[in-house]
Design an enzyme around this catalytic site. Structure first.
Site, PDB file in Angstrom:
ATOM      1  N   TRP A 155       0.892  -1.155   0.000  1.00 25.21           N
ATOM      2  CA  TRP A 155       0.000   0.000   0.000  1.00 25.21           C
ATOM      3  C   TRP A 155       0.922   1.193   0.000  1.00 25.21           C
ATOM      4  O   TRP A 155       1.545   1.525   0.998  1.00 25.21           O
ATOM      5  CB  TRP A 155      -0.876  -0.014   1.257  1.00 25.21           C
ATOM      6  CG  TRP A 155      -1.766   1.162   1.372  1.00 25.21           C
ATOM      7  CD1 TRP A 155      -1.548   2.292   2.092  1.00 25.21           C
ATOM      8  CD2 TRP A 155      -3.035   1.351   0.742  1.00 25.21           C
ATOM      9  NE1 TRP A 155      -2.586   3.164   1.957  1.00 25.21           N
ATOM     10  CE2 TRP A 155      -3.512   2.617   1.132  1.00 25.21           C
ATOM     11  CE3 TRP A 155      -3.803   0.584  -0.105  1.00 25.21           C
ATOM     12  CZ2 TRP A 155      -4.728   3.122   0.692  1.00 25.21           C
ATOM     13  CZ3 TRP A 155      -5.009   1.084  -0.546  1.00 25.21           C
ATOM     14  CH2 TRP A 155      -5.458   2.324  -0.151  1.00 25.21           C
ATOM     15  N   ASN A 191       6.291  -2.991   6.627  1.00 25.12           N
ATOM     16  CA  ASN A 191       4.944  -2.390   6.720  1.00 25.12           C
ATOM     17  C   ASN A 191       5.050  -1.253   7.724  1.00 25.12           C
ATOM     18  O   ASN A 191       5.380  -1.480   8.886  1.00 25.12           O
ATOM     19  CB  ASN A 191       3.923  -3.417   7.207  1.00 25.12           C
ATOM     20  CG  ASN A 191       2.589  -2.745   7.536  1.00 25.12           C
ATOM     21  OD1 ASN A 191       2.246  -1.724   6.953  1.00 25.12           O
ATOM     22  ND2 ASN A 191       1.881  -3.284   8.517  1.00 25.12           N
ATOM     23  N   GLU A 246     -22.878  14.106   8.580  1.00 32.74           N
ATOM     24  CA  GLU A 246     -22.158  12.829   8.430  1.00 32.74           C
ATOM     25  C   GLU A 246     -22.851  11.710   9.217  1.00 32.74           C
ATOM     26  O   GLU A 246     -22.992  10.583   8.738  1.00 32.74           O
ATOM     27  CB  GLU A 246     -20.697  12.989   8.886  1.00 32.74           C
ATOM     28  CG  GLU A 246     -19.852  11.744   8.818  1.00 32.74           C
ATOM     29  CD  GLU A 246     -19.734  11.101   7.441  1.00 32.74           C
ATOM     30  OE1 GLU A 246     -19.281   9.956   7.366  1.00 32.74           O
ATOM     31  OE2 GLU A 246     -20.157  11.736   6.452  1.00 32.74           O
ATOM     32  N   LYS A 288     -24.226   8.273   7.518  1.00 31.90           N
ATOM     33  CA  LYS A 288     -23.806   6.931   7.942  1.00 31.90           C
ATOM     34  C   LYS A 288     -25.025   6.048   8.229  1.00 31.90           C
ATOM     35  O   LYS A 288     -25.116   4.906   7.806  1.00 31.90           O
ATOM     36  CB  LYS A 288     -22.912   7.009   9.201  1.00 31.90           C
ATOM     37  CG  LYS A 288     -21.490   7.496   8.903  1.00 31.90           C
ATOM     38  CD  LYS A 288     -20.605   6.492   8.263  1.00 31.90           C
ATOM     39  CE  LYS A 288     -20.384   6.663   6.757  1.00 31.90           C
ATOM     40  NZ  LYS A 288     -19.912   7.878   6.212  1.00 31.90           N
ATOM     41  N   GLU A 336     -26.880   5.189   4.984  1.00 27.80           N
ATOM     42  CA  GLU A 336     -26.122   4.284   4.096  1.00 27.80           C
ATOM     43  C   GLU A 336     -26.246   2.822   4.499  1.00 27.80           C
ATOM     44  O   GLU A 336     -26.378   1.942   3.656  1.00 27.80           O
ATOM     45  CB  GLU A 336     -24.633   4.640   4.143  1.00 27.80           C
ATOM     46  CG  GLU A 336     -24.204   5.811   3.307  1.00 27.80           C
ATOM     47  CD  GLU A 336     -22.692   5.922   3.292  1.00 27.80           C
ATOM     48  OE1 GLU A 336     -22.081   5.480   2.318  1.00 27.80           O
ATOM     49  OE2 GLU A 336     -22.130   6.413   4.291  1.00 27.80           O
ATOM     50  N   LYS A 357     -18.064   1.517  -3.375  1.00 22.95           N
ATOM     51  CA  LYS A 357     -17.015   2.162  -2.590  1.00 22.95           C
ATOM     52  C   LYS A 357     -16.400   3.328  -3.352  1.00 22.95           C
ATOM     53  O   LYS A 357     -16.036   4.353  -2.775  1.00 22.95           O
ATOM     54  CB  LYS A 357     -15.930   1.149  -2.222  1.00 22.95           C
ATOM     55  CG  LYS A 357     -14.825   1.699  -1.343  1.00 22.95           C
ATOM     56  CD  LYS A 357     -15.379   2.146   0.009  1.00 22.95           C
ATOM     57  CE  LYS A 357     -14.388   2.898   0.875  1.00 22.95           C
ATOM     58  NZ  LYS A 357     -15.007   3.513   2.045  1.00 22.95           N
TER      59      LYS A 357
HETATM   60  C1  AGP Z   1     -19.327   7.493   2.280  1.00 21.32           C
HETATM   61  O1  AGP Z   1     -19.509   6.594   3.294  1.00 21.32           O
HETATM   62  C2  AGP Z   1     -19.632   6.968   0.947  1.00 21.32           C
HETATM   63  N1  AGP Z   1     -18.872   5.827   0.649  1.00 21.32           N
HETATM   64  C3  AGP Z   1     -19.609   8.009  -0.165  1.00 21.32           C
HETATM   65  O2  AGP Z   1     -20.469   9.062   0.191  1.00 21.32           O
HETATM   66  C4  AGP Z   1     -18.225   8.601  -0.457  1.00 21.32           C
HETATM   67  O3  AGP Z   1     -17.827   9.428   0.577  1.00 21.32           O
HETATM   68  C5  AGP Z   1     -18.281   9.400  -1.765  1.00 21.32           C
HETATM   69  O4  AGP Z   1     -18.651   8.531  -2.799  1.00 21.32           O
HETATM   70  C6  AGP Z   1     -16.945  10.060  -2.066  1.00 21.32           C
HETATM   71  O5  AGP Z   1     -15.973   9.087  -2.229  1.00 21.32           O
HETATM   72  P1  AGP Z   1     -14.420   9.506  -2.275  1.00 21.32           P
HETATM   73  O6  AGP Z   1     -14.071  10.093  -0.965  1.00 21.32           O
HETATM   74  O7  AGP Z   1     -13.713   8.214  -2.541  1.00 21.32           O
HETATM   75  O8  AGP Z   1     -14.262  10.478  -3.404  1.00 21.32           O
END
Ligand code: AGP
Length: 610
Positions: free
Chosen positions: A77, A101, A483, A487, A490, A605
């Site tokens: 990484w 690491n 936020e 959360k 989501e 993601k």
């Molecule tokens: C947050 O929990 C989500 N996965 C989503 O809102 C995310 O923050 C958004 O898609 C932005 O992603 P990034 O920070 O990878 O650009």
């Protein structure tokens, strides 16, 4: 956060190393490699490594087999040095092969010193430096590899788990630990070292967890643990009962919960090497900004990164006195925004691949603005598109709902605000010293909060049945209210809204009745009294109040149905602590509802479409 593994025994090492790396790939997948020694024929170790996913390495090993019964393997990484073949581990110097690491904090100084002594470097990494230091100690007469490693460690500052192998000492692997994870796996006539049990669980369940400041010398028939002074240490092996999947989650039920608990370490890693306590200042490698020419700052981002940007507005305006705007990236690019020379556009992105943010960057660049990217993935598209970039060091974030990336973004933006304020004179040394002192204490304070799981589980059972939630906050706590709501939405699919507490009476107060939990962020500070009066407005309508407040606040209990107290810190840094109970509440509510916490419906993601 890389994955490391070592094997010494009588079986062919390569398949065991690759098998282990496959289990460690969740830790990093920028490059992979092995170094394998065949003690039988006195050969030198063969290093096979390449950029990209483990599959690339497997393909290369099919063409260039690496026979031998001793070996080390790594999946990377990237932190120092972009993902490339040359920067892949293992690094080999003389007879020494090494994997690592962690982060060597004083790598620049050591590189200059070694360079002056005639060392030739073949990579940009901090890790290769340690291989040179060990080689130097052996050349200087260290009687064996363990002694050489011990002496070389005296020079190194930072976090690390190293595994070292020498062609000249084929019966030994030496590993050392300082804050990065390291375990030894015990077998019959063979032994393993690895960054976590995940990598070796299919081979042995008998492990020894190596502690801070320890060196372990591993042979086929035994393991010897010593401290950095050479004094022997003894530790009983443990028998691991976890399943392989459980192990990848470090024993946690979900990656999200594991990542919530990783935040103290992630923040510590993001601070590493960037705080100059002597100079009451901040060092930001990769950032050379002409701060005095910055007329305005515009943050662009999406989702959770957008919420971090809203906290950034508060931080930069209060610490650097530069006017700040914050824009949703998807709106920014179509709004024909008024940006140009003199404007610093800051793009925040965990993945570094969010298309809305990339297109917004292109728009800003087209108009002549300077772009700085803050990302968690080295060399991802957004940092490469930007003029300047620096990284959070949260390590790979697997759970779709962002947690550790968010708190490391807040820390990165705090560092940036101090950096700007110190350079344009808006921030005094004294104030910077106070803030830097508070930043250094954050990891421990965060650990205090994430250890409050039991309390948050009780609250999740008490409120988790509700059909909706309202989150309220003022100042830098308003984005944290947003936020918290995001959360919960989501991962639990419960409708939730974040609102500026002062704005509630202009509408959402209509939602309040005895069935609506209202989470209010009310830490000590300039907005405390006003927020308490908003809290009273909620209770006047029978709303159920869960208050997130500061430890030592003996008043708040009389204004709320439930309270979660977090440690005190500077007002500017409070969001990094107050968001933690909200992450945990959302997690436990979703877990109670049995949703797919790590891969919630309809989400990705990294959103690479507009
Ligand atoms: C947050 O929990 C989500 N996965 C989503 O809102 C995310 O923050 C958004 O898609 C932005 O992603 P990034 O920070 O990878 O650009």
């Amino acid at each position: 956060m890389c994955g490391i593994i070592g094997y010494i025994g009588n079986r062919q090492a390569t398949p065991l190393l690759v098998g282990g790396l496959r289990k460690l790939e969740y830790r990093g997948y920028d490059s992979a490699g092995v170094s394998v020694l065949d003690p039988g024929n006195g050969a030198t170790s063969r290093v096979v490594r390449c950029r990209g996913k483990l599959a690339n390495l497997e393909e290369k090993l099919n063409k260039e087999p690496a026979p031998g019964t001793v070996g080390i393997g790594h999946t990377r990484w990237a932190t120092h040095g972009r993902p490339s073949d040359e920067n892949s581990h293992p690094h080999k110097v003389g007879a020494i092969s090494i994997i690592h690491n962690g982060i060597i904090e004083n790598h620049l100084a050591l590189r200059a010193e070694l360079h002056a002594a005639g060392a030739k470097f073949s990579s940009e990494t901090d890790t290769e430096i340690f291989a040179h230091l060990v080689d130097q100690q052996l050349t200087a007469g260290a009687e064996n590899l363990t002694v050489a490693v011990r002496r070389a460690l005296q020079k190194v500052r930072g976090s690390y788990a190293f595994v070292v192998m020498s062609d000249k000492e084929p019966g030994t692997l030496v590993a050392a630990k300082n804050s990065s994870p390291l375990v030894v796996g015990l077998g019959e006539g063979e032994n393993f070292v690895a960054s976590d049990v995940t990598a070796i669980l299919s081979e042995t369940r008998k492990v020894i967890f190596i502690d801070e400041g320890e060196i372990v010398t591993v042979t086929r028939d035994g393991v010897a643990i010593t401290d950095f002074e050479g004094k022997p240490r003894h530790r009983e092996p443990k028998i691991i009962t976890w399943s392989a999947v459980q192990a990848e989650k470090g024993g946690f039920k979900h990656f999200m919960l594991k990542e919530i608990h990783e935040q103290p370490r992630a923040v510590a890693d993001t601070l590493t090497g960037r705080i100059d306590l002597e100079g009451d200042d901040v060092r930001l490698d990769g950032v050379e900004l002409d701060v005095k020419s910055i007329k305005r700052i515009v943050f662009i981002a999406c989702g959770t990164s957008y919420h971090a940007s809203l906290v950034g507005e508060f931080l930069v305006e209060s610490l650097a006195r530069i006017p700040v705007e914050v824009d949703l990236a998807s709106e920014f690019r179509y709004r024909d925004p008024i940006v140009g020379p003199g404007d610093l556009v800051i793009a925040i992105s965990q993945s570094g691949e969010t298309l809305d943010t990339m297109e917004a960057i292109r728009e800003a660049k087209k108009k002549g603005a300077t772009v700085l990217a803050i990302s968690n993935v080295v060399e991802s598209s957004i940092p490469r598109l930007a003029d300047h970039s620096f990284y959070t060091h949260a390590g790979p974030e697997i759970g779709v709902a962002s947690t550790k990336a968010f708190t490391t973004q807040l820390v990165a933006i705090s560092l940036l605000a101090i950096y700007l304020g110190r350079r344009n004179g808006a921030l005094s040394r004294e104030r910077a010293r106070t803030l830097l002192g508070e930043l250094v204490q954050l990891p421990n304070k965060m650990r205090d909060v994430v250890d409050m799981s039991a309390h948050l589980q009780v609250l999740a059972r008490r409120y988790g049945h509700a059909d909706g939630f309202l989150f309220l906050g003022r100042g830098a706590q308003y984005p944290i209210a947003l936020e918290g709501a995001l959360k919960l939405k989501e991962i639990s699919y419960i409708h939730a809204e974040g609102y500026a507490a002062g704005e509630m009476k202009h509408g959402p107060i209509a939602l309040i009745d005895e069935h609506l939990p209202v989470v209010v962020l009310v830490p000590k500070g300039p907005s405390y009294d006003k927020t308490v009066s908003n809290l009273a407005e909620v209770r006047a309508r029978q709303g159920k109040v869960l208050a997130i407040a500061t430890r030592g606040d003996n008043e708040i209990g009389s204004h709320a149905d439930d309270v979660v107290l977090v440690p005190d810190t500077a007002v500017e840094l409070q969001p990094i602590l107050t968001v933690l109970p909200l992450q945990m509440l959302s997690y436990y509510v979703a877990d109670l509802k049995g949703t797919d916490v790590d891969q919630p419906r309809n989400l990705a993601k990294s959103v690479t479409v507009e």
